[in-house]
Each structure stands twice: as structure tokens, then as C-alpha cells.
Write a protein that holds these residues in place. Structure first.
Motif, mmCIF file in Angstrom:
data_model
loop_
_atom_site.group_PDB
_atom_site.id
_atom_site.type_symbol
_atom_site.label_atom_id
_atom_site.label_comp_id
_atom_site.label_asym_id
_atom_site.label_seq_id
_atom_site.Cartn_x
_atom_site.Cartn_y
_atom_site.Cartn_z
ATOM 1 N N ASP A 192 -146.363 21.042 -37.457
ATOM 2 C CA ASP A 192 -145.587 22.909 -38.494
ATOM 3 C C ASP A 192 -146.363 22.199 -39.252
ATOM 4 O O ASP A 192 -145.299 21.399 -40.290
ATOM 5 C CB ASP A 192 -144.856 23.700 -37.137
ATOM 6 C CG ASP A 192 -144.765 24.663 -38.445
ATOM 7 O OD1 ASP A 192 -145.394 25.641 -37.416
ATOM 8 O OD2 ASP A 192 -145.138 25.334 -39.363
ATOM 9 N N ARG A 193 -147.379 23.027 -40.013
ATOM 10 C CA ARG A 193 -147.325 22.873 -41.400
ATOM 11 C C ARG A 193 -146.754 23.527 -42.290
ATOM 12 O O ARG A 193 -146.600 23.316 -43.620
ATOM 13 C CB ARG A 193 -149.285 22.936 -41.225
ATOM 14 C CG ARG A 193 -149.792 21.687 -41.556
ATOM 15 C CD ARG A 193 -151.486 21.299 -41.517
ATOM 16 N NE ARG A 193 -152.035 20.825 -40.934
ATOM 17 C CZ ARG A 193 -152.396 19.572 -40.739
ATOM 18 N NH1 ARG A 193 -151.107 18.704 -41.993
ATOM 19 N NH2 ARG A 193 -152.964 18.783 -39.980
ATOM 20 N N ASN A 194 -145.513 24.487 -41.978
ATOM 21 C CA ASN A 194 -145.144 25.666 -43.051
ATOM 22 C C ASN A 194 -143.980 24.950 -42.667
ATOM 23 O O ASN A 194 -142.793 24.451 -43.338
ATOM 24 C CB ASN A 194 -145.382 27.015 -42.265
ATOM 25 C CG ASN A 194 -146.419 27.231 -43.467
ATOM 26 O OD1 ASN A 194 -147.345 27.167 -42.199
ATOM 27 N ND2 ASN A 194 -147.062 27.404 -44.418
ATOM 28 N N PHE A 195 -143.407 24.697 -41.763
ATOM 29 C CA PHE A 195 -141.826 25.101 -40.607
ATOM 30 C C PHE A 195 -141.517 23.260 -41.083
ATOM 31 O O PHE A 195 -140.413 22.329 -40.323
ATOM 32 C CB PHE A 195 -141.306 25.884 -39.809
ATOM 33 C CG PHE A 195 -141.821 26.630 -40.097
ATOM 34 C CD1 PHE A 195 -142.950 27.664 -39.761
ATOM 35 C CD2 PHE A 195 -140.557 27.644 -40.585
ATOM 36 C CE1 PHE A 195 -143.243 28.702 -40.170
ATOM 37 C CE2 PHE A 195 -141.505 29.397 -41.246
ATOM 38 C CZ PHE A 195 -142.311 29.481 -40.927
ATOM 39 N N GLY A 196 -142.850 21.977 -40.516
ATOM 40 C CA GLY A 196 -142.035 20.924 -39.958
ATOM 41 C C GLY A 196 -142.319 20.474 -40.523
ATOM 42 O O GLY A 196 -142.579 20.736 -42.491
ATOM 43 N N ILE A 197 -143.491 19.149 -40.934
ATOM 44 C CA ILE A 197 -144.260 17.632 -41.539
ATOM 45 C C ILE A 197 -144.809 17.946 -41.364
ATOM 46 O O ILE A 197 -145.894 18.532 -42.480
ATOM 47 C CB ILE A 197 -143.598 17.066 -40.831
ATOM 48 C CG1 ILE A 197 -141.989 16.243 -40.763
ATOM 49 C CG2 ILE A 197 -144.410 15.704 -42.068
ATOM 50 C CD1 ILE A 197 -142.125 14.722 -39.973
ATOM 51 N N PHE A 215 -149.227 13.084 -28.940
ATOM 52 C CA PHE A 215 -148.896 14.393 -28.672
ATOM 53 C C PHE A 215 -149.757 15.615 -29.613
ATOM 54 O O PHE A 215 -149.307 14.766 -31.196
ATOM 55 C CB PHE A 215 -146.841 14.547 -28.965
ATOM 56 C CG PHE A 215 -146.473 13.873 -27.971
ATOM 57 C CD1 PHE A 215 -146.070 12.971 -28.368
ATOM 58 C CD2 PHE A 215 -146.252 14.604 -26.289
ATOM 59 C CE1 PHE A 215 -145.418 11.922 -27.113
ATOM 60 C CE2 PHE A 215 -145.970 13.465 -25.056
ATOM 61 C CZ PHE A 215 -145.452 12.059 -25.820
ATOM 62 N N ASN A 216 -150.798 16.402 -29.065
ATOM 63 C CA ASN A 216 -150.787 17.157 -30.269
ATOM 64 C C ASN A 216 -150.294 17.877 -30.492
ATOM 65 O O ASN A 216 -149.168 18.253 -30.187
ATOM 66 C CB ASN A 216 -151.581 17.767 -29.351
ATOM 67 C CG ASN A 216 -152.973 17.097 -29.290
ATOM 68 O OD1 ASN A 216 -154.180 16.357 -29.504
ATOM 69 N ND2 ASN A 216 -153.230 16.834 -27.292
ATOM 70 N N SER A 217 -150.826 18.483 -31.710
ATOM 71 C CA SER A 217 -149.622 19.462 -32.556
ATOM 72 C C SER A 217 -149.383 20.582 -31.328
ATOM 73 O O SER A 217 -148.248 21.709 -32.071
ATOM 74 C CB SER A 217 -150.565 20.202 -33.773
ATOM 75 O OG SER A 217 -152.239 20.974 -33.490
ATOM 76 N N ASP A 218 -150.401 20.963 -30.321
ATOM 77 C CA ASP A 218 -149.730 22.040 -29.850
ATOM 78 C C ASP A 218 -148.581 21.622 -28.604
ATOM 79 O O ASP A 218 -148.354 22.545 -27.619
ATOM 80 C CB ASP A 218 -150.944 22.587 -28.947
ATOM 81 C CG ASP A 218 -151.802 21.639 -27.847
ATOM 82 O OD1 ASP A 218 -152.092 22.697 -26.778
ATOM 83 O OD2 ASP A 218 -150.805 20.412 -27.857
ATOM 84 N N GLY A 219 -147.802 20.393 -28.768
ATOM 85 C CA GLY A 219 -147.466 19.959 -28.120
ATOM 86 C C GLY A 219 -147.232 19.447 -26.728
ATOM 87 O O GLY A 219 -147.125 18.810 -26.319
#
Ligand SMILES: N[C@H](CCC[C@H](N)C(=O)O)C(=O)O
Length: 277
Positions: A35-40, A61-65
Motif C-alpha cells: 500500500d503506497r499510503n499506509f505501507g511501504i 505476491f502482487n499488491s492485491d495479495g
């Protein structure tokens, strides 16, 4: 959790040494970490693990999990990561992935790393291997494909992960955020698909934009660029070596006489850190 942030032509990854760090549920962690706001912030999470059949296991693992079978750009980053963190002294490294054994090679000149060349294995052309609905023994080269009432002509193949390639006259006319997800989730692709739009510049140059399965628009896609070269050769548009010009930069792709695809390009470490959540 200690991590390193790498990218291959702007296709960016959080790399974690799963042999040292406790990652937790990979799918959930990928969603949070990417996540580009709440994660790295990244296109994907890459976890390195021991392997019985190769030097290391690489899970992506893609950004959608969702878990991907293979990732070309991450492979180059992982090769440098392993070597530069003294996890191996090999410059030809075997990686055990869901798409099979993938082999990146670190290429040095006068002691300086100049590129990373990856043996991406062989393209799989049959519908059953992509997978794409229809006769599993058939190929899908320049076939009509209906998307919400509009007919496209696609060439589809697997580089260990599924790809749907469409040739256009002018890449700037493609409304990727609209058409990308429609094809990614099309019913005829039971495992969804990566979507690549190609504009042929000449017999050795392809301009490509990509909507990735599970990640959306990315700056570059290594498996996608490899699939793009194969599709371009099969449709008679290019020779068996070409530069694929992506939003994030250029990849050099070759479809060799041994039927393996070789992809060369950069890998860059941006920062390291400790993820606290
Ligand atoms: N989104 C892809 C995985 C990452 C591929 C791409 N980043 C590459 O460099 O090959 C999939 O689900 O098949």
C-alpha cells in the motif's frame, strides 16, 4: 520485519529474506506492505526461502495479495540482492518459482555489474498452459476476442504467468485504466491475465504498456516484455531480438534457438528498512 526496496525499471518490490524474517501471512502482508499510503509502497512483495531443487525459492505476491507464478523484473533484483548481501557467491543463480526454475546471471565487466541477464525459460503457447478457455491443444495467435461488445485481436501465451497481447497503431490511444481490468478479469482467462498493448516501432523495437494481473498499471513487466517479443515474432512483426520500450525504461529480449527467452536489464536498490506493522 527487515526489508529491502528494489525496482526493475520502476516495477518495484519489497524483498524480504524469509529465511531470517518472520513475515506472517504472505497474502495479507503483501496487501499491507504494498500500500503506497499506509505501507511501504510497491507493486509486489518478494519472499526468499530455502529450496530443495534450486539455490533459493522465490515467492512473489502482487499488491492485491494474489500470488504470482513468476516475475521477470523481480528476478533481476533478487539476483543482485542475494549476491550483494552475501547470501550466495554465485553469479548464475537458480530460483525455484511456481513457473519452474528461473536462472538470472549477474554480468560484470572490469569488476562492475553491467546488467542482469535472465533465462526466462520457454514460452508456452497452448491455451491449456496459459490458461485460456478453448481447445487446450490450440494456440491463440491473432484471434478475435470480444470485450463488452468490442472485438479485439489478441495473441495470448504464458511465460509461467498468463499474458494477453494486443497490437495497436498508436499506444497513446489506449485507455489502459479502462480496458486493462476488463481483459484482466475476462471470463475466458480462468486465472485472469496480464494485459500488454504493443506498438511496433521497427523489427527490433517494440513500445509496450502493461496492465498487470493483481497490480494494475506498472512501469515495466519482465514476463510481459518477454511475451511481447514472442507474440511479435509469431505475428511476423519483429526479428527474434528486440528492445522493448516500457514506461520505466528499456528491456532487451531475445528468443534464442534453444527456444528459451533471455531478458536483460537493470536492478536497483533504493532503500532498506524495518517494517513495524
Ligand atoms: N502481475 C504478474 C506478476 C508480476 C509480473 C511482472 N512484474 C514481471 O516483471 O514479470 C502476475 O500476476 O502474473
Amino acid at each position: 520485519m527487515q526489508f529491502a526496496k528494489w525496482h526493475g525499471l520502476g516495477n518495484d518490490f519489497v524483498i524480504v529474506n524469509g529465511m531470517k524474517e518472520v513475515v506472517g501471512d504472505y497474502h495479507k502482508q503483501a496487501l499491507a506492505v504494498c500500500d503506497r499510503n499506509f505501507g511501504i509502497g510497491a507493486d509486489g512483495l518478494v519472499v526468499l526461502l530455502p529450496s530443495e531443487i534450486a539455490d533459493f525459492k522465490m515467492r512473489i505476491f502482487n499488491s492485491d495479495g494474489s500470488e504470482a507464478d513468476m516475475c521477470g523484473n523481480a528476478t533481476r533484483c533478487v539476483a543482485r540482492y542475494l549476491y550483494e548481501n552475501q547470501l550466495t557467491d554465485k553469479t548464475v543463480i537458480t530460483l525455484d518459482t511456481l513457473a519452474g526454475i528461473i536462472t538470472p546471471e549477474l554480468i560484470f565487466e572490469n569488476g562492475r555489474l553491467v546488467t542482469v541477464k535472465v533465462d526466462m525459460g520457454e514460452p508456452k503457447l497452448k491455451r491449456g498452459a496459459i490458461p485460456l478457455a478453448g481447445d487446450p491443444q490450440e494456440q491463440a495467435i491473432n484471434i478475435p476476442f470480444l470485450v463488452e461488445g468490442e472485438t479485439y485481436h489478441i495473441t495470448s501465451l504464458s511465460m509461467g504467468n498468463p499474458h494477453c497481447i494486443i497490437f495497436v497503431d498508436d499506444i497513446r490511444t489506449v485507455n489502459l485504466p479502462v480496458i486493462g481490468p476488463k481483459i484482466e478479469t475476462h471470463i475466458l482467462f480462468p486465472k485472469k491475465t496480464n494485459v500488454e498493448f504493443l506498438q511496433i516501432v521497427d523489427r527490433h523495437t517494440i513500445r509496450m504498456r502493461v496492465w498487470e494481473r493483481g497490480a494494475g498499471i506498472t512501469k515495466a513487466c519482465g514476463t510481459g516484455a518477454s511475451a511481447a517479443l514472442v507474440a511479435s515474432v509469431l505475428n511476423g512483426y519483429t526479428d527474434r531480438q528486440a528492445t522493448v520500450k516500457l514506461d520505466g525504461g528499456d528491456l532487451f529480449i531475445e528468443w534464442a534457438s534453444n527456444n528459451h527467452i533471455y531478458k536483460s536489464g537493470p536492478a536497483v536498490e533504493v532503500f532498506r528498512g524495518k517494517y513495524l506493522l
